[in-house]
Design a protein around this motif. Structure first.
Motif, PDB file in Angstrom:
ATOM      1  N   LEU A   1       7.026   0.504   6.046  1.00  0.00           N
ATOM      2  CA  LEU A   1       6.955   1.524   5.005  1.00  0.00           C
ATOM      3  C   LEU A   1       5.937   1.152   3.932  1.00  0.00           C
ATOM      4  O   LEU A   1       5.258   2.025   3.385  1.00  0.00           O
ATOM      5  CB  LEU A   1       8.336   1.734   4.387  1.00  0.00           C
ATOM      6  N   ALA A   2       5.823  -0.139   3.637  1.00  0.00           N
ATOM      7  CA  ALA A   2       4.780  -0.558   2.705  1.00  0.00           C
ATOM      8  C   ALA A   2       3.403  -0.186   3.246  1.00  0.00           C
ATOM      9  O   ALA A   2       2.525   0.257   2.499  1.00  0.00           O
ATOM     10  CB  ALA A   2       4.874  -2.063   2.449  1.00  0.00           C
ATOM     11  N   ALA A   3       3.213  -0.354   4.546  1.00  0.00           N
ATOM     12  CA  ALA A   3       1.939   0.044   5.152  1.00  0.00           C
ATOM     13  C   ALA A   3       1.691   1.533   4.972  1.00  0.00           C
ATOM     14  O   ALA A   3       0.573   1.956   4.623  1.00  0.00           O
ATOM     15  CB  ALA A   3       1.939  -0.323   6.639  1.00  0.00           C
ATOM     16  N   TRP A   4       2.694   2.341   5.199  1.00  0.00           N
ATOM     17  CA  TRP A   4       2.546   3.789   5.079  1.00  0.00           C
ATOM     18  C   TRP A   4       2.121   4.215   3.680  1.00  0.00           C
ATOM     19  O   TRP A   4       1.334   5.138   3.498  1.00  0.00           O
ATOM     20  CB  TRP A   4       3.849   4.487   5.440  1.00  0.00           C
ATOM     21  N   PHE A   5       2.641   3.518   2.663  1.00  0.00           N
ATOM     22  CA  PHE A   5       2.400   3.972   1.291  1.00  0.00           C
ATOM     23  C   PHE A   5       1.267   3.237   0.591  1.00  0.00           C
ATOM     24  O   PHE A   5       0.796   3.709  -0.450  1.00  0.00           O
ATOM     25  CB  PHE A   5       3.688   3.819   0.463  1.00  0.00           C
TER      26      PHE A   5
ATOM     27  N   ARG B   1      11.548  -2.842  -3.251  1.00  0.00           N
ATOM     28  CA  ARG B   1      10.802  -3.835  -2.471  1.00  0.00           C
ATOM     29  C   ARG B   1       9.516  -3.228  -1.918  1.00  0.00           C
ATOM     30  O   ARG B   1       8.455  -3.841  -1.982  1.00  0.00           O
ATOM     31  CB  ARG B   1      11.654  -4.386  -1.335  1.00  0.00           C
ATOM     32  N   VAL B   2       9.613  -2.026  -1.364  1.00  0.00           N
ATOM     33  CA  VAL B   2       8.415  -1.368  -0.836  1.00  0.00           C
ATOM     34  C   VAL B   2       7.408  -1.123  -1.956  1.00  0.00           C
ATOM     35  O   VAL B   2       6.209  -1.405  -1.804  1.00  0.00           O
ATOM     36  CB  VAL B   2       8.785  -0.057  -0.134  1.00  0.00           C
ATOM     37  N   ALA B   3       7.876  -0.626  -3.094  1.00  0.00           N
ATOM     38  CA  ALA B   3       6.970  -0.344  -4.213  1.00  0.00           C
ATOM     39  C   ALA B   3       6.310  -1.626  -4.713  1.00  0.00           C
ATOM     40  O   ALA B   3       5.122  -1.627  -5.074  1.00  0.00           O
ATOM     41  CB  ALA B   3       7.732   0.338  -5.340  1.00  0.00           C
ATOM     42  N   ARG B   4       7.059  -2.734  -4.737  1.00  0.00           N
ATOM     43  CA  ARG B   4       6.464  -4.006  -5.169  1.00  0.00           C
ATOM     44  C   ARG B   4       5.339  -4.430  -4.230  1.00  0.00           C
ATOM     45  O   ARG B   4       4.262  -4.843  -4.674  1.00  0.00           O
ATOM     46  CB  ARG B   4       7.538  -5.101  -5.226  1.00  0.00           C
ATOM     47  N   LEU B   5       5.568  -4.315  -2.929  1.00  0.00           N
ATOM     48  CA  LEU B   5       4.535  -4.681  -1.966  1.00  0.00           C
ATOM     49  C   LEU B   5       3.282  -3.834  -2.155  1.00  0.00           C
ATOM     50  O   LEU B   5       2.159  -4.333  -2.079  1.00  0.00           O
ATOM     51  CB  LEU B   5       5.065  -4.526  -0.545  1.00  0.00           C
ATOM     52  N   VAL B   6       3.467  -2.556  -2.386  1.00  0.00           N
ATOM     53  CA  VAL B   6       2.320  -1.666  -2.589  1.00  0.00           C
ATOM     54  C   VAL B   6       1.540  -2.089  -3.828  1.00  0.00           C
ATOM     55  O   VAL B   6       0.302  -2.164  -3.807  1.00  0.00           O
ATOM     56  CB  VAL B   6       2.794  -0.207  -2.695  1.00  0.00           C
ATOM     57  N   ARG B   7       2.250  -2.371  -4.919  1.00  0.00           N
ATOM     58  CA  ARG B   7       1.553  -2.789  -6.147  1.00  0.00           C
ATOM     59  C   ARG B   7       0.806  -4.099  -5.935  1.00  0.00           C
ATOM     60  O   ARG B   7      -0.320  -4.259  -6.409  1.00  0.00           O
ATOM     61  CB  ARG B   7       2.559  -2.927  -7.293  1.00  0.00           C
ATOM     62  N   GLU B   8       1.410  -5.032  -5.223  1.00  0.00           N
ATOM     63  CA  GLU B   8       0.785  -6.340  -5.053  1.00  0.00           C
ATOM     64  C   GLU B   8      -0.400  -6.303  -4.085  1.00  0.00           C
ATOM     65  O   GLU B   8      -1.212  -7.234  -4.068  1.00  0.00           O
ATOM     66  CB  GLU B   8       1.833  -7.358  -4.600  1.00  0.00           C
ATOM     67  N   SER B   9      -0.533  -5.214  -3.336  1.00  0.00           N
ATOM     68  CA  SER B   9      -1.700  -5.099  -2.455  1.00  0.00           C
ATOM     69  C   SER B   9      -2.992  -4.918  -3.245  1.00  0.00           C
ATOM     70  O   SER B   9      -4.087  -5.045  -2.686  1.00  0.00           O
ATOM     71  CB  SER B   9      -1.512  -3.941  -1.461  1.00  0.00           C
ATOM     72  N   ALA B  10      -2.875  -4.660  -4.541  1.00  0.00           N
ATOM     73  CA  ALA B  10      -4.076  -4.522  -5.380  1.00  0.00           C
ATOM     74  C   ALA B  10      -4.845  -5.831  -5.460  1.00  0.00           C
ATOM     75  O   ALA B  10      -6.079  -5.843  -5.525  1.00  0.00           O
ATOM     76  CB  ALA B  10      -3.689  -4.050  -6.778  1.00  0.00           C
TER      77      ALA B  10
ATOM     78  N   GLU C   1      -0.978   1.548  -8.066  1.00  0.00           N
ATOM     79  CA  GLU C   1       0.100   1.975  -8.950  1.00  0.00           C
ATOM     80  C   GLU C   1       0.538   3.400  -8.604  1.00  0.00           C
ATOM     81  O   GLU C   1       1.738   3.686  -8.530  1.00  0.00           O
ATOM     82  CB  GLU C   1      -0.351   1.906 -10.410  1.00  0.00           C
ATOM     83  N   ALA C   2      -0.417   4.292  -8.390  1.00  0.00           N
ATOM     84  CA  ALA C   2      -0.067   5.666  -8.029  1.00  0.00           C
ATOM     85  C   ALA C   2       0.638   5.712  -6.674  1.00  0.00           C
ATOM     86  O   ALA C   2       1.590   6.487  -6.487  1.00  0.00           O
ATOM     87  CB  ALA C   2      -1.323   6.532  -8.007  1.00  0.00           C
ATOM     88  N   SER C   3       0.193   4.894  -5.739  1.00  0.00           N
ATOM     89  CA  SER C   3       0.828   4.854  -4.419  1.00  0.00           C
ATOM     90  C   SER C   3       2.245   4.307  -4.518  1.00  0.00           C
ATOM     91  O   SER C   3       3.166   4.781  -3.827  1.00  0.00           O
ATOM     92  CB  SER C   3      -0.003   3.995  -3.460  1.00  0.00           C
ATOM     93  N   ALA C   4       2.457   3.293  -5.356  1.00  0.00           N
ATOM     94  CA  ALA C   4       3.794   2.729  -5.538  1.00  0.00           C
ATOM     95  C   ALA C   4       4.738   3.753  -6.152  1.00  0.00           C
ATOM     96  O   ALA C   4       5.910   3.859  -5.755  1.00  0.00           O
ATOM     97  CB  ALA C   4       3.723   1.481  -6.411  1.00  0.00           C
ATOM     98  N   ARG C   5       4.241   4.495  -7.110  1.00  0.00           N
ATOM     99  CA  ARG C   5       5.088   5.532  -7.724  1.00  0.00           C
ATOM    100  C   ARG C   5       5.419   6.623  -6.717  1.00  0.00           C
ATOM    101  O   ARG C   5       6.538   7.157  -6.711  1.00  0.00           O
ATOM    102  CB  ARG C   5       4.384   6.110  -8.948  1.00  0.00           C
ATOM    103  N   LEU C   6       4.463   6.963  -5.877  1.00  0.00           N
ATOM    104  CA  LEU C   6       4.723   7.932  -4.814  1.00  0.00           C
ATOM    105  C   LEU C   6       5.797   7.393  -3.873  1.00  0.00           C
ATOM    106  O   LEU C   6       6.706   8.136  -3.472  1.00  0.00           O
ATOM    107  CB  LEU C   6       3.440   8.211  -4.036  1.00  0.00           C
ATOM    108  N   ALA C   7       5.710   6.116  -3.521  1.00  0.00           N
ATOM    109  CA  ALA C   7       6.715   5.514  -2.647  1.00  0.00           C
ATOM    110  C   ALA C   7       8.093   5.579  -3.281  1.00  0.00           C
ATOM    111  O   ALA C   7       9.088   5.928  -2.615  1.00  0.00           O
ATOM    112  CB  ALA C   7       6.340   4.064  -2.343  1.00  0.00           C
ATOM    113  N   GLU C   8       8.177   5.256  -4.548  1.00  0.00           N
ATOM    114  CA  GLU C   8       9.475   5.304  -5.236  1.00  0.00           C
ATOM    115  C   GLU C   8      10.057   6.712  -5.202  1.00  0.00           C
ATOM    116  O   GLU C   8      11.245   6.905  -4.905  1.00  0.00           O
ATOM    117  CB  GLU C   8       9.306   4.826  -6.671  1.00  0.00           C
ATOM    118  N   ASP C   9       9.213   7.682  -5.483  1.00  0.00           N
ATOM    119  CA  ASP C   9       9.682   9.068  -5.508  1.00  0.00           C
ATOM    120  C   ASP C   9      10.121   9.539  -4.131  1.00  0.00           C
ATOM    121  O   ASP C   9      11.240  10.058  -3.958  1.00  0.00           O
ATOM    122  CB  ASP C   9       8.555   9.963  -6.038  1.00  0.00           C
ATOM    123  N   ARG C  10       9.278   9.348  -3.116  1.00  0.00           N
ATOM    124  CA  ARG C  10       9.575   9.861  -1.782  1.00  0.00           C
ATOM    125  C   ARG C  10      10.749   9.115  -1.135  1.00  0.00           C
ATOM    126  O   ARG C  10      11.612   9.735  -0.492  1.00  0.00           O
ATOM    127  CB  ARG C  10       8.339   9.740  -0.880  1.00  0.00           C
TER     128      ARG C  10
END
Length: 219
Positions: A74-78, A116-125, A94-103
């Motif tokens: 799921l982190a990959a998807w978002f 956890r998914v949102a954290r992974l997305v943010r740390e991919s920066a 950050e925008a992708s992480a917020r989208l993940a949280e919402d969806r």
């Protein structure tokens, strides 16, 4: 595309989504539409498929037990669901992480999994990961698999990234891109999982050195 849709359903279902199948499918379709946007050259559905394939390789290598496999998926998807090369560093993540949280909340996933998914997305920066759990290490490595790709694919990736930043002057791009790539070349350990460290590191270092040399050459 059907393979990607199937993977989306598998990951969401495995994590106990409470939403109905139509809602899950609609969320997956929205994500795919984002990955297929016309302005993308590298950060597109091919990149998504490559990250998911890399996660499969890591899972087969014993790096992704149980639910971690699906959280990393799921982190990959978002992680690049929102992508605009013109924004400041970190804004897309950050925008992708917020989208993940919402969806993911709409889909009824447990709050711990959402975070956890949102954290992974943010740390991919920055690819500076704050924990060393299996999902974190595997997602970090899968997103960087492209650095170890066969030479032809790696060179295509470099060209695609340049196209996404075609509005940037050549000298500025070379300077900025070198600053991004050099830390990956000089890190004592580029990949976090044992499988990727053993199987991908040598190719990645060869590719990175070649690209940094190219960037240093005058156009």
């Amino acid at each position: 595309m059907e393979t990607l849709r199937s993977r989306w359903l598998t990951d969401v279902d495995a994590l106990g989504a409470g939403a109905g199948r139509d809602v899950v499918l609609a969320a997956g379709t929205d994500l795919l539409d984002r990955w297929l946007e016309d302005h993308r050259r590298y950060h597109d559905a091919v990149h998504l498929a490559e990250v998911l394939a890399a996660l499969e390789e890591l899972a087969d290598g014993g790096e992704l037990p149980g639910r971690d496999r699906h959280l990393a998926g799921l982190a990959a998807w978002f992680h690049d669901a929102v992508y605009d090369a013109g924004v400041e560093a970190g804004a897309n993540e950050e925008a992708s992480a917020r989208l993940a949280e919402d969806r993911l909340r709409q889909l009824g996933l447990a709050e711990d999994d959402v975070l956890r998914v949102a954290r992974l997305v943010r740390e991919s920066a920055t690819h500076e990961m704050t924990t060393d759990d299996p999902a974190t290490k595997a997602f970090h490595d899968a997103d960087l698999w492209i650095l170890s790709a066969p030479a032809e694919r790696f060179d295509s990736y470099c060209h695609q990234v340049r196209l996404e930043y075609r509005q940037v002057r050549a000298a500025d791009y070379a300077r900025g891109r070198t600053a991004v790539l050099t830390p990956f070349l000089t890190r004592e350990r580029l990949y976090l999982t044992d499988h990727a460290h053993l199987e991908w590191t040598e190719r990645a270092r060869v590719n990175l050195a070649r690209e940094i040399d190219r960037l240093a050459a005058p156009e």
